[in-house]
Design a protein around this motif. Structure first.
Motif, PDB file in Angstrom:
ATOM      1  N   ILE A 159       0.973  -0.617   0.353  1.00 18.78           N
ATOM      2  CA  ILE A 159       0.105  -0.120   0.148  1.00 18.78           C
ATOM      3  C   ILE A 159       0.807   1.583  -0.078  1.00 18.78           C
ATOM      4  N   ARG A 160       0.894   1.920  -1.003  1.00 21.29           N
ATOM      5  CA  ARG A 160       1.424   3.578  -1.364  1.00 21.29           C
ATOM      6  C   ARG A 160       0.404   4.619  -0.543  1.00 21.29           C
ATOM      7  N   VAL A 161       1.521   5.420   0.308  1.00 18.16           N
ATOM      8  CA  VAL A 161       1.155   6.782   0.983  1.00 18.16           C
ATOM      9  C   VAL A 161       2.520   7.676  -0.107  1.00 18.16           C
ATOM     10  N   SER A 162       1.412   8.567  -0.552  1.00 16.81           N
ATOM     11  CA  SER A 162       2.056   9.967  -0.803  1.00 16.81           C
ATOM     12  C   SER A 162       1.561  11.265  -0.342  1.00 16.81           C
ATOM     13  N   ARG A 163       2.077  12.057   0.271  1.00 18.62           N
ATOM     14  CA  ARG A 163       1.424  13.944  -0.244  1.00 18.62           C
ATOM     15  C   ARG A 163       1.789  14.426  -1.165  1.00 18.62           C
ATOM     16  N   THR A 164       0.712  15.037  -1.573  1.00 12.15           N
ATOM     17  CA  THR A 164       0.783  15.968  -2.594  1.00 12.15           C
ATOM     18  C   THR A 164       0.202  16.951  -1.919  1.00 12.15           C
ATOM     19  N   LYS A 165       0.518  18.361  -3.261  1.00  8.15           N
ATOM     20  CA  LYS A 165      -0.495  19.694  -3.042  1.00  8.15           C
ATOM     21  C   LYS A 165      -1.703  18.877  -2.179  1.00  8.15           C
ATOM     22  N   ASP A 166      -2.565  18.472  -3.145  1.00  6.66           N
ATOM     23  CA  ASP A 166      -3.506  18.709  -2.844  1.00  6.66           C
ATOM     24  C   ASP A 166      -4.111  18.083  -1.550  1.00  6.66           C
ATOM     25  N   ALA A 167      -3.716  16.494  -1.256  1.00  2.00           N
ATOM     26  CA  ALA A 167      -4.628  15.410  -0.596  1.00  2.00           C
ATOM     27  C   ALA A 167      -2.979  14.456  -0.109  1.00  2.00           C
ATOM     28  N   MET A 168      -3.359  13.669   1.036  1.00  4.10           N
ATOM     29  CA  MET A 168      -2.372  12.167   1.219  1.00  4.10           C
ATOM     30  C   MET A 168      -3.288  11.281   0.099  1.00  4.10           C
ATOM     31  N   ARG A 169      -2.394  10.958  -0.442  1.00  5.45           N
ATOM     32  CA  ARG A 169      -2.987   9.290  -1.318  1.00  5.45           C
ATOM     33  C   ARG A 169      -2.464   8.237  -0.737  1.00  5.45           C
ATOM     34  N   VAL A 170      -3.688   7.359  -0.203  1.00  2.00           N
ATOM     35  CA  VAL A 170      -3.558   6.290  -0.333  1.00  2.00           C
ATOM     36  C   VAL A 170      -3.762   4.707  -1.707  1.00  2.00           C
ATOM     37  N   GLU A 171      -2.917   4.368  -1.874  1.00  2.00           N
ATOM     38  CA  GLU A 171      -3.095   3.584  -3.498  1.00  2.00           C
ATOM     39  C   GLU A 171      -2.789   1.860  -2.350  1.00  2.00           C
ATOM     40  N   ILE A 172      -4.539   1.350  -3.067  1.00  2.00           N
ATOM     41  CA  ILE A 172      -4.299   0.572  -1.894  1.00  2.00           C
ATOM     42  C   ILE A 172      -4.854  -0.785  -4.014  1.00  2.00           C
ATOM     43  N   PRO A 173      -3.886  -1.920  -3.808  1.00  2.00           N
ATOM     44  CA  PRO A 173      -3.812  -2.746  -4.805  1.00  2.00           C
ATOM     45  C   PRO A 173      -5.372  -4.080  -4.689  1.00  2.00           C
ATOM     46  N   GLY A 174      -6.096  -3.785  -5.158  1.00  2.00           N
ATOM     47  CA  GLY A 174      -7.204  -4.263  -5.361  1.00  2.00           C
ATOM     48  C   GLY A 174      -6.855  -5.771  -5.368  1.00  2.00           C
ATOM     49  N   GLU A 175      -6.194  -6.252  -5.402  1.00  2.00           N
ATOM     50  CA  GLU A 175      -5.523  -7.262  -5.364  1.00  2.00           C
ATOM     51  C   GLU A 175      -5.662  -7.808  -4.237  1.00  2.00           C
ATOM     52  N   LEU A 176      -5.505  -6.779  -2.885  1.00  2.00           N
ATOM     53  CA  LEU A 176      -5.096  -7.810  -1.975  1.00  2.00           C
ATOM     54  C   LEU A 176      -7.066  -7.717  -1.023  1.00  2.00           C
ATOM     55  N   LEU A 177      -7.842  -6.939  -1.645  1.00  2.00           N
ATOM     56  CA  LEU A 177      -9.345  -6.944  -1.744  1.00  2.00           C
ATOM     57  C   LEU A 177     -10.108  -8.466  -1.963  1.00  2.00           C
ATOM     58  N   SER A 178      -9.312  -9.187  -2.824  1.00  2.00           N
ATOM     59  CA  SER A 178      -9.735 -10.084  -3.469  1.00  2.00           C
ATOM     60  C   SER A 178     -10.741 -10.756  -2.759  1.00  2.00           C
ATOM     61  N   ALA A 179     -10.860 -11.304  -1.539  1.00  2.00           N
ATOM     62  CA  ALA A 179     -11.722 -12.559  -0.313  1.00  2.00           C
ATOM     63  C   ALA A 179     -12.698 -11.387   0.421  1.00  2.00           C
ATOM     64  N   GLU A 180     -12.606  -9.908   0.187  1.00  2.00           N
ATOM     65  CA  GLU A 180     -13.861  -9.251   1.238  1.00  2.00           C
ATOM     66  C   GLU A 180     -14.446  -8.650   0.520  1.00  2.00           C
ATOM     67  N   THR A 181     -15.998  -8.630   0.241  1.00  2.00           N
ATOM     68  CA  THR A 181     -16.866  -7.727  -0.143  1.00  2.00           C
ATOM     69  C   THR A 181     -16.378  -6.442   1.074  1.00  2.00           C
ATOM     70  N   GLU A 182     -16.465  -6.213   2.530  1.00  2.00           N
ATOM     71  CA  GLU A 182     -16.531  -4.964   3.238  1.00  2.00           C
ATOM     72  C   GLU A 182     -15.440  -5.245   3.614  1.00  2.00           C
ATOM     73  N   ILE A 183     -14.772  -3.542   3.982  1.00  2.00           N
ATOM     74  CA  ILE A 183     -13.528  -3.318   4.345  1.00  2.00           C
ATOM     75  C   ILE A 183     -13.722  -1.978   5.250  1.00  2.00           C
ATOM     76  N   GLU A 184     -12.746  -1.540   6.321  1.00  2.00           N
ATOM     77  CA  GLU A 184     -13.151  -0.603   7.076  1.00  2.00           C
ATOM     78  C   GLU A 184     -11.630  -0.076   7.166  1.00  2.00           C
ATOM     79  N   ILE A 185     -11.474   0.919   6.806  1.00  2.00           N
ATOM     80  CA  ILE A 185     -10.177   1.600   7.127  1.00  2.00           C
ATOM     81  C   ILE A 185     -10.341   2.870   8.045  1.00  2.00           C
ATOM     82  N   GLN A 186      -8.870   3.259   8.333  1.00  2.00           N
ATOM     83  CA  GLN A 186      -9.016   4.279   9.948  1.00  2.00           C
ATOM     84  C   GLN A 186      -8.047   4.680   9.668  1.00  2.00           C
ATOM     85  N   TRP A 187      -7.734   6.082   9.489  1.00  2.00           N
ATOM     86  CA  TRP A 187      -6.665   7.145   9.380  1.00  2.00           C
ATOM     87  C   TRP A 187      -6.422   7.494  10.354  1.00  2.00           C
TER      88      TRP A 187
END
Length: 193
Positions: A159-187
């Motif tokens: 999972i890649r995280v970077s800060r741009t001038k507009d937003a904190m970007r968090v890129e999650i590969p979809g393949e990590l979630l293949s077995a999931e129908t619901e995920i909870e994300i906290q920051w």
């Protein structure tokens, strides 16, 4: 045709056009994914929702979902920098896109200053990290009993995280979630002491 009916027609055409031509929440997105924030139990029609994180936090988190061929983009406005959301994939036959992209902001154009805590939890996966562990976050799997997660991480999640001038970007590969129908994300932008 009365004046009242004529004035409604252009509005209806405009709204229909926005839904079909790429507004942040189009009809396909509404059918596939829903989003709730914090402890909210509100209606998620259209993928937009606003929810309170609890009585102690005076938060007004909200978000917008946009779906393209290869990416599910979730723009999050987190007024206090601490929040959580649940993302639900509505049907088992719907697969996650190649990337789930979170764009976290305090308000439009103002990104979080930092991302010290990030957690992604599903039925069979738990990932914890921060911007400092971008590309190598700790990934835990369920024990053999299937009731709790292992004490030690089994591998590193890309999972890649970077800060741009507009937003904190968090890129999650979809393949990590293949077995999931619901995920909870906290920051958490910064841990408070």
């Amino acid at each position: 045709m009365s004046t009242k009916n004529r004035s409604r027609t252009p509005l209806a055409v405009l709204l229909l056009g926005m839904l079909l031509c790429g507004s942040p929440v189009n009809a396909a997105t509404m059918e596939r994914y829903s989003l709730t924030f914090g402890n909210s139990t509100g209606n998620t029609t259209g993928g937009n929702t606003t929810g309170k994180l609890g009585a102690k936090k005076k938060s007004d988190d909200r978000g917008e979902i946009k779906l393209t061929d290869k990416q599910l983009q979730i723009q999050i406005f987190s007024s206090v920098g601490i929040g959580q959301l649940k993302l639900h994939r509505s049907a088992a036959e719907t697969s996650w896109p190649k990337t789930v992209l979170l764009l976290i902001q305090h308000k439009p154009g103002k990104p979080l200053a930092e991302l010290e805590g990030f957690t992604l939890r599903g039925k069979s996966i738990l990932i914890q990290g921060s911007r400092r562990t971008s590309g190598a976050m700790d990934q835990f799997i369920l024990t053999d009993e299937g009731t709790k997660f292992q004490n030690l991480p089994s591998q590193k999640a890309k999972i890649r995280v970077s800060r741009t001038k507009d937003a904190m970007r968090v890129e999650i590969p979809g393949e990590l979630l293949s077995a999931e129908t619901e995920i909870e994300i906290q920051w958490i932008d910064y841990y408070r002491s």
